[in-house]
Design a protein around this motif. Structure first.
Motif, PDB file in Angstrom:
ATOM      1  N   TRP A 128      -8.131 -21.644  36.966  1.00 59.21           N
ATOM      2  CA  TRP A 128      -6.686 -21.671  38.047  1.00 59.21           C
ATOM      3  C   TRP A 128      -6.092 -20.264  38.431  1.00 59.21           C
ATOM      4  O   TRP A 128      -6.763 -20.097  37.703  1.00 59.21           O
ATOM      5  N   VAL A 129      -5.412 -20.516  39.205  1.00 59.70           N
ATOM      6  CA  VAL A 129      -4.841 -18.717  40.170  1.00 59.70           C
ATOM      7  C   VAL A 129      -3.519 -19.007  40.393  1.00 59.70           C
ATOM      8  O   VAL A 129      -2.863 -20.168  40.790  1.00 59.70           O
ATOM      9  N   LEU A 130      -2.483 -18.718  39.578  1.00 59.78           N
ATOM     10  CA  LEU A 130      -1.478 -18.603  39.828  1.00 59.78           C
ATOM     11  C   LEU A 130      -0.408 -17.210  40.623  1.00 59.78           C
ATOM     12  O   LEU A 130      -1.717 -15.910  39.967  1.00 59.78           O
ATOM     13  N   HIS A 131       0.270 -17.046  41.053  1.00 59.32           N
ATOM     14  CA  HIS A 131       0.379 -16.145  41.806  1.00 59.32           C
ATOM     15  C   HIS A 131       2.028 -15.333  41.177  1.00 59.32           C
ATOM     16  O   HIS A 131       3.156 -15.997  41.214  1.00 59.32           O
ATOM     17  N   LYS A 132       2.053 -14.297  41.530  1.00 58.20           N
ATOM     18  CA  LYS A 132       3.371 -13.581  40.798  1.00 58.20           C
ATOM     19  C   LYS A 132       4.294 -13.906  42.099  1.00 58.20           C
ATOM     20  O   LYS A 132       3.185 -13.661  43.147  1.00 58.20           O
ATOM     21  N   PRO A 133       5.745 -14.101  41.876  1.00 54.87           N
ATOM     22  CA  PRO A 133       6.471 -13.734  40.585  1.00 54.87           C
ATOM     23  C   PRO A 133       5.805 -15.168  40.124  1.00 54.87           C
ATOM     24  O   PRO A 133       6.440 -16.152  40.362  1.00 54.87           O
ATOM     25  N   VAL A 134       5.601 -15.065  38.255  1.00 54.92           N
ATOM     26  CA  VAL A 134       5.148 -16.042  37.352  1.00 54.92           C
ATOM     27  C   VAL A 134       6.321 -17.019  36.777  1.00 54.92           C
ATOM     28  O   VAL A 134       6.954 -15.681  36.163  1.00 54.92           O
ATOM     29  N   ASN A 135       6.717 -17.611  37.022  1.00 55.66           N
ATOM     30  CA  ASN A 135       7.163 -18.444  36.517  1.00 55.66           C
ATOM     31  C   ASN A 135       6.436 -18.974  35.389  1.00 55.66           C
ATOM     32  O   ASN A 135       5.573 -19.593  35.093  1.00 55.66           O
ATOM     33  N   LEU A 136       7.728 -18.615  34.140  1.00 55.31           N
ATOM     34  CA  LEU A 136       7.196 -18.389  32.911  1.00 55.31           C
ATOM     35  C   LEU A 136       7.056 -19.973  32.298  1.00 55.31           C
ATOM     36  O   LEU A 136       6.332 -20.348  31.436  1.00 55.31           O
ATOM     37  N   PRO A 137       7.931 -21.370  32.479  1.00 59.76           N
ATOM     38  CA  PRO A 137       7.727 -21.731  32.390  1.00 59.76           C
ATOM     39  C   PRO A 137       5.968 -22.513  32.889  1.00 59.76           C
ATOM     40  O   PRO A 137       5.364 -23.501  32.679  1.00 59.76           O
ATOM     41  N   ASP A 138       5.147 -22.228  34.037  1.00 60.05           N
ATOM     42  CA  ASP A 138       4.398 -22.542  34.703  1.00 60.05           C
ATOM     43  C   ASP A 138       3.716 -22.079  34.178  1.00 60.05           C
ATOM     44  O   ASP A 138       2.102 -22.965  33.546  1.00 60.05           O
ATOM     45  N   LEU A 139       3.448 -20.372  33.760  1.00 59.98           N
ATOM     46  CA  LEU A 139       2.663 -20.497  32.811  1.00 59.98           C
ATOM     47  C   LEU A 139       2.587 -21.058  31.451  1.00 59.98           C
ATOM     48  O   LEU A 139       1.234 -21.743  31.534  1.00 59.98           O
TER      49      LEU A 139
END
Length: 128
Positions: A100-111
């Motif tokens: 997976w790739v998450l883009h900043k800014p990262v929502n902590l619940p999403d992380l």
């Protein structure tokens, strides 16, 4: 027993925030600030999930993902990036372990949700 996570993030504030959010969710987190520290930690601890910031200072963390894929072919990698590089999904072709790739800014619940999902996949794969 909680999954062990190795977190590589060069920004001290972001590293601390991610580490606390994941620890609050029940994960055992080792947080490091450099690629060399991450490679050393991979050699020393039984990491279940690797979370990497794509750009660590002026360098890329792709060698860490490559080292992890060589040493532990089953370890899932979650990338976090604020970079505009690889916006077309090319990152997935650069290392076989990237999930997976998450883009900043990262929502902590999403992380945390992402790690929960990847952790569940890892446990299921190990059991089969």
């Amino acid at each position: 027993m909680s999954a062990k996570i190795l977190l590589l993030e060069d920004d001290q504030g972001v590293r601390f925030t991610f580490q606390m959010a994941l620890q609050d969710a029940g994960y055992d987190v080792t947080a490091v600030a450099s690629c060399s520290e991450a490679i050393s930690a991979l050699s020393e601890i039984e990491t279940a999930i690797l979370i990497l910031d794509l750009k660590i200072g002026e360098e890329m963390s792709l060698p860490v993902a490559d080292y992890a894929a060589l040493m532990r072919p089953d370890i899932p990698v979650v990338y976090i990036t604020g970079s505009r590089l690889f916006t077309g999904g090319e990152l997935f072709g650069l290392s076989r372990n990237i999930r997976w790739v998450l883009h900043k800014p990262v929502n902590l619940p999403d992380l945390v949700s992402m790690v929960d999902y990847v952790s569940g996949q890892s446990i299921a794969a190990a059991a089969s």
